[in-house]
Design a protein around this motif. Structure first.
Motif, PDB file in Angstrom:
ATOM      1  N   GLU A 145     -78.362 -17.346  -8.194  1.00 12.36           N
ATOM      2  CA  GLU A 145     -77.938 -18.007  -9.422  1.00 12.36           C
ATOM      3  C   GLU A 145     -79.126 -18.320 -10.320  1.00 12.36           C
ATOM      4  N   VAL A 146     -80.258 -18.648  -9.702  1.00 15.73           N
ATOM      5  CA  VAL A 146     -81.484 -18.899 -10.466  1.00 15.73           C
ATOM      6  C   VAL A 146     -81.830 -17.666 -11.296  1.00 15.73           C
ATOM      7  N   TYR A 169     -80.206 -25.306  -9.235  1.00 15.89           N
ATOM      8  CA  TYR A 169     -79.798 -24.216  -8.346  1.00 15.89           C
ATOM      9  C   TYR A 169     -80.864 -23.965  -7.278  1.00 15.89           C
ATOM     10  N   TYR A 192     -79.695 -21.699  -4.187  1.00 18.52           N
ATOM     11  CA  TYR A 192     -78.970 -20.607  -4.831  1.00 18.52           C
ATOM     12  C   TYR A 192     -79.918 -19.736  -5.649  1.00 18.52           C
ATOM     13  N   SER A 212     -80.819 -26.382  -4.493  1.00 16.23           N
ATOM     14  CA  SER A 212     -79.631 -26.198  -3.657  1.00 16.23           C
ATOM     15  C   SER A 212     -79.658 -24.896  -2.863  1.00 16.23           C
ATOM     16  N   LEU A 218     -81.003 -26.397 -15.144  1.00 10.58           N
ATOM     17  CA  LEU A 218     -80.007 -25.703 -14.328  1.00 10.58           C
ATOM     18  C   LEU A 218     -80.687 -24.823 -13.280  1.00 10.58           C
TER      19      LEU A 218
END
Length: 53
Positions: free
Chosen positions: A22-23, A14, A19, A17, A10
């Motif tokens: 979010e990481v 992220y 993000y 992409s 995940l």
């Protein structure tokens, strides 16, 4: 319960992409859930955030 491998995947997704926020959230969740981050998790965070700084 999500495994460390799933969370590392995940984090990588992220990161690819763009993000980075979010990481960091997923990584903090990983640590606060009692799981010990491994080399794969650390590498995913460094790789993800290193690209977008």
């Amino acid at each position: 319960m999500i495994s460390i491998l799933s969370r590392s995947a995940l984090i990588s997704a992220y990161g690819r992409s763009g993000y980075c926020d979010e990481v960091i959230k997923v990584f903090e969740t990983l640590k606060s859930s009692g799981l010990k981050p491994n080399l794969v998790a650390y590498n995913a965070v460094i790789d993800a955030c290193g690209k977008w700084v």
